[in-house]
Design a protein around this motif. Structure first.
Motif, PDB file in Angstrom:
ATOM      1  N   ARG A   1      -7.874  -1.459   7.366  1.00 39.68           N
ATOM      2  CA  ARG A   1      -8.499  -2.083   6.668  1.00 39.68           C
ATOM      3  C   ARG A   1      -8.448  -1.261   4.960  1.00 39.68           C
ATOM      4  O   ARG A   1      -8.325  -1.421   3.902  1.00 39.68           O
ATOM      5  N   TRP A   2      -7.927  -0.191   5.289  1.00 39.15           N
ATOM      6  CA  TRP A   2      -7.777   0.688   3.629  1.00 39.15           C
ATOM      7  C   TRP A   2      -6.035   0.783   3.649  1.00 39.15           C
ATOM      8  O   TRP A   2      -6.165   0.342   2.524  1.00 39.15           O
TER       9      TRP A   2
ATOM     10  N   ARG B   1     -12.753  -8.863  -7.842  1.00 36.65           N
ATOM     11  CA  ARG B   1     -12.706  -8.543  -6.667  1.00 36.65           C
ATOM     12  C   ARG B   1     -11.643  -9.140  -6.174  1.00 36.65           C
ATOM     13  O   ARG B   1     -11.354  -9.821  -6.278  1.00 36.65           O
ATOM     14  N   PRO B   2     -12.032  -8.093  -4.738  1.00 33.94           N
ATOM     15  CA  PRO B   2     -10.665  -8.167  -3.562  1.00 33.94           C
ATOM     16  C   PRO B   2     -10.661  -9.126  -3.112  1.00 33.94           C
ATOM     17  O   PRO B   2     -11.522 -10.301  -2.648  1.00 33.94           O
TER      18      PRO B   2
ATOM     19  N   CYS C   1       1.001  -1.340   0.590  1.00 37.78           N
ATOM     20  CA  CYS C   1      -0.529   0.131   0.353  1.00 37.78           C
ATOM     21  C   CYS C   1       0.819   1.217  -0.098  1.00 37.78           C
ATOM     22  O   CYS C   1       2.037   1.031   0.187  1.00 37.78           O
TER      23      CYS C   1
ATOM     24  N   ASP D   1     -10.506 -11.692   3.065  1.00 39.58           N
ATOM     25  CA  ASP D   1      -9.953 -10.933   3.701  1.00 39.58           C
ATOM     26  C   ASP D   1     -10.238 -12.250   5.253  1.00 39.58           C
ATOM     27  O   ASP D   1     -10.717 -12.587   5.993  1.00 39.58           O
TER      28      ASP D   1
ATOM     29  N   GLN E   1      -5.005  -2.368   3.242  1.00 43.98           N
ATOM     30  CA  GLN E   1      -5.660  -3.393   2.170  1.00 43.98           C
ATOM     31  C   GLN E   1      -6.497  -3.232   1.375  1.00 43.98           C
ATOM     32  O   GLN E   1      -6.103  -3.115   0.158  1.00 43.98           O
ATOM     33  N   GLU E   2      -7.261  -2.233   1.400  1.00 36.69           N
ATOM     34  CA  GLU E   2      -7.931  -1.460   0.358  1.00 36.69           C
ATOM     35  C   GLU E   2      -7.292  -1.288  -0.804  1.00 36.69           C
ATOM     36  O   GLU E   2      -7.280  -1.188  -2.094  1.00 36.69           O
ATOM     37  N   ASP E   3      -5.981  -0.179  -0.482  1.00 35.96           N
ATOM     38  CA  ASP E   3      -5.117   0.329  -1.070  1.00 35.96           C
ATOM     39  C   ASP E   3      -4.740  -0.750  -1.635  1.00 35.96           C
ATOM     40  O   ASP E   3      -4.153  -0.570  -3.322  1.00 35.96           O
TER      41      ASP E   3
ATOM     42  N   TYR F   1      -4.955  -3.809  -3.075  1.00 33.23           N
ATOM     43  CA  TYR F   1      -5.759  -4.256  -3.928  1.00 33.23           C
ATOM     44  C   TYR F   1      -6.069  -3.453  -5.112  1.00 33.23           C
ATOM     45  O   TYR F   1      -5.992  -3.256  -6.605  1.00 33.23           O
ATOM     46  N   ARG F   2      -6.583  -1.537  -4.471  1.00 36.62           N
ATOM     47  CA  ARG F   2      -7.016  -0.684  -5.815  1.00 36.62           C
ATOM     48  C   ARG F   2      -5.469  -0.641  -6.560  1.00 36.62           C
ATOM     49  O   ARG F   2      -4.801  -0.513  -7.740  1.00 36.62           O
TER      50      ARG F   2
END
Ligand code: 6GU
Length: 239
Positions: free
Chosen positions: A208-209, A231-232, A180, A235, A211-213, A215-216
């Motif tokens: 969580r942010w 799809r991510p 990230c 988790d 993890q999402e970053d 993935y993005r």
């Protein structure tokens, strides 16, 4: 962990090995690196390691005797023969999975190939694992050997200051995603702010942010790393 490097150009390595993290690991005795100059295993007075190819054609071929005799002799030294690797563009491509696997060895013997190549009998006799660092051509395996040492060492306990930093590396994460985004002070620079969530102190939301970053970023830059780009990944972390 012990590395033995068999090369025609031992002079390439010291500058790199004296770099901070590596030199500290060497000083602390976690790692030792032994350089072996192939020319020391030649028999003739010109110390020639290569010769013209049978069948003709351009370029030179590295002779079989110095390589085989050098490797046999250094493998006989030390506690165990170790894992024998020939750096070659024809090898298996290095990735983080292979790096982790190499990091379980206590000794690696790395033979630096030359692009012109070795006499085939080197490979037939010594049966090394052949490893490439990617689909492009280098003049020799020396840079590839440094890539292996660098990537393997950061997984050896005690080499990095903080063990977590290698676990959070791109490709080493749970799902092999990219790392990230990271920020440090100042909070605002040229009008660009650090994402406010990172300042909240809410560790759960921050995790969580991140993890999402990851993935993005992986989706944008390296879709090929995702099992399902739409799809991510699930988790399944415990934190
Ligand atoms: Cl390990 N050696 C050479 N000569 N070229 C390469 C390589 C190795 N990996 C990618 N290209």
């Amino acid at each position: 962990m012990r590395f033995d490097i068999v090369t025609l150009f031992p002079g390439i390595f010291p500058g790199y090995l004296q770099q901070s993290i590596l030199s500290k690991a060497i000083e602390r005795g976690i790692v030792s690196v032994h350089l072996h100059d192939l020319r020391d295993w030649t028999h003739d007075k010109h110390r020639s390691v290569d010769d013209r190819p049978y069948g003709g054609g351009p370029g030179m071929v590295i002779r079989v005797e110095p390589v085989v005799e050098c490797v046999e002799e250094i493998q006989a030294r030390g506690d165990e023969p170790g894992r024998l690797i020939l750096l070659s563009p024809q090898g298996k491509r290095l990735d983080q999975r292979l790096v982790s696997d190499l990091a379980t060895a206590s000794r690696l013997v790395l033979i630096c190939g030359r692009y012109e190549g070795f006499d085939q009998r080197v490979i037939d006799i010594l049966q090394p694992e052949e490893i490439s660092i990617g689909d492009y051509v280098l003049n020799g395996g020396e840079v590839a050997a440094m890539v292996i040492i660098d990537s393997v060492l950061r997984l050896i306990p005690g080499v990095l200051g903080d063990e977590r930093s290698s676990q959070e590396d791109s490709f080493s994460q749970q799902h092999g995603m990219l790392e990230c985004a990271q920020y440090t002070r100042p909070r605002v620079y040229r009008g660009r702010e650090v994402p406010p969530i990172l300042l909240t102190g809410d560790h759960e939301r921050i995790a969580r942010w991140r993890q999402e970053d990851s993935y993005r970023r992986t989706r944008a830059k390296r879709r090929d790393l995702l099992p399902d780009p739409e799809r991510p990944p699930e988790d399944d972390s415990t934190t």
